[in-house]
Design an enzyme around this catalytic site. Structure first.
Site, PDB file in Angstrom:
ATOM      1  N   TYR A 163       1.709  14.375  -0.440  1.00 37.62           N
ATOM      2  CA  TYR A 163       1.092  13.638  -0.687  1.00 37.62           C
ATOM      3  C   TYR A 163       0.641  13.903  -2.832  1.00 37.62           C
ATOM      4  O   TYR A 163       1.191  12.577  -2.866  1.00 37.62           O
ATOM      5  CB  TYR A 163      -0.388  13.413  -0.450  1.00 37.62           C
ATOM      6  CG  TYR A 163      -1.549  12.081  -0.705  1.00 37.62           C
ATOM      7  CD1 TYR A 163      -1.544  11.008  -0.275  1.00 37.62           C
ATOM      8  CD2 TYR A 163      -2.150  12.283  -1.098  1.00 37.62           C
ATOM      9  CE1 TYR A 163      -1.904   9.973  -0.378  1.00 37.62           C
ATOM     10  CE2 TYR A 163      -3.262  10.977  -1.868  1.00 37.62           C
ATOM     11  CZ  TYR A 163      -3.088   9.768  -1.336  1.00 37.62           C
ATOM     12  OH  TYR A 163      -3.454   8.690  -1.524  1.00 37.62           O
ATOM     13  N   LYS A 167       2.525  10.685  -4.087  1.00 35.65           N
ATOM     14  CA  LYS A 167       1.872   9.509  -5.586  1.00 35.65           C
ATOM     15  C   LYS A 167       2.750   9.544  -6.910  1.00 35.65           C
ATOM     16  O   LYS A 167       2.561   8.993  -7.301  1.00 35.65           O
ATOM     17  CB  LYS A 167       0.868   9.810  -5.779  1.00 35.65           C
ATOM     18  CG  LYS A 167      -0.203   8.983  -4.084  1.00 35.65           C
ATOM     19  CD  LYS A 167      -0.309   7.860  -3.484  1.00 35.65           C
ATOM     20  CE  LYS A 167      -0.422   7.823  -3.029  1.00 35.65           C
ATOM     21  NZ  LYS A 167       0.013   6.248  -2.148  1.00 35.65           N
TER      22      LYS A 167
END
Ligand code: NAD
Length: 255
Positions: A163, A167
């Protein structure tokens, strides 16, 4: 007595396509844009969920809305979503890349498929959507692209290597798109939320929630509306000289 002119809504006449907008932060952004006069395409995995959200927004704001089903990790879906928005509203002025997923685990336990899935939705999805919408924006010599990144992409997070990488990658994508599209006045920025109360964070135990709040200088988790207001700023006329930036909405968690 002089009568003051009615306040112009901030996105009057604009059209916006928001991914992952059937719930959570995306839904709040779609509702905020609609309340400011934008016509809104609500796009999410399930047509049923998109339709329910689009109907609710239209009822509450009086704005024009359409519902779309798409998986942002599939190029054909992204192209179709842009086409359908143009068919309904004639153009796409604002794209918000909000769709996102987590598949958390410590690196040594993280499966390759879980790494790929998160990168595919969170990062490749934004690239595919930007590519599909930019054709029109570059031609129109106007447009806004807003990518929803995360504090985890700025600071890292144990248990979220996939993740966090997605990002952080979104921030690089934002800056590259901003440079590439600036000559045509298409502005590209990112919003990096901290811990926001949505389904994505509702799994956190009370203890973890209390610990997180202690780390946040403003002393609380954020609300979806906190993020929607930042997106509204980046979508509207007040940010016309801002591109390639990351606007952190995190209560001071990361400075
Ligand atoms: N909640 C937080 O604390 C937080 C913090 C920082 C960043 N974010 C980011 O904000 C965005 C919204 O998060 P949220 O908290 O509202 O999460 P959420 O899980 O409530 O909503 C995400 C939405 O994206 C949709 N979606 C998932 N995969 C998709 C796909 N392949 N194609 C299209 N739609 C898809 C889901 O169906 C859902 O409606 C995400 O990108 C998330 O990473 C959230």
């Amino acid at each position: 007595m002089t009568q003051s002119a009615p306040l112009q809504k901030r996105l009057e006449g604009k059209t916006a396509l928001i991914t992952g907008s059937a719930r959570g932060i995306g839904l709040e952004i779609a509702a905020a844009f609609a309340a400011e006069g934008a016509s809104v395409a609500v796009a999410d995995l399930s047509l049923q969920d998109s339709a329910a959200a689009a109907a609710d927004i239209a009822l509450k704001t009086g704005a024009k809305t359409i519902a779309l089903a798409l998986d942002v990790s599939k190029e054909a879906d992204c192209e179709k979503a842009v086409e359908e928005t143009v068919k309904a509203f004639g153009k796409v002025d604002i794209l918000v890349n909000n769709a996102g997923i987590t598949k958390d685990n410590l690196v040594l336990r993280m499966k390759e498929a879980d790494f790929d899935a998160v990168i595919s939705v969170n990062l490749k999805g934004a690239f595919l959507m930007a590519k599909a919408a930019a054709r029109l924006m570059l031609k129109a010599r106007a447009g806004r692209i807003i990518n929803i990144s995360s504090v985890v992409g700025q600071a890292g997070q144990a248990g979220q290597a996939n993740y966090s990488a997605s990002k952080a990658g979104l921030i690089g994508l934002t800056k590259s798109l901003a440079r590439e599209f600036a000559p045509r006045q298409v502005l590209v920025n990112a919003v990096a939320p901290g811990f926001i109360r949505t389904r994505m964070t509702e799994g956190l135990k009370d203890e973890a929630r209390a610990k997180i709040s202690e780390l946040i200088p403003l002393g609380r988790m954020g609300e979806p509306g906190d993020v929607a207001k930042a997106a509204l700023f980046l979508a509207g006329g007040d940010s016309a000289y801002i591109t390639g930036q990351v606007l952190s909405v995190n209560g001071g968690l990361y400075m």
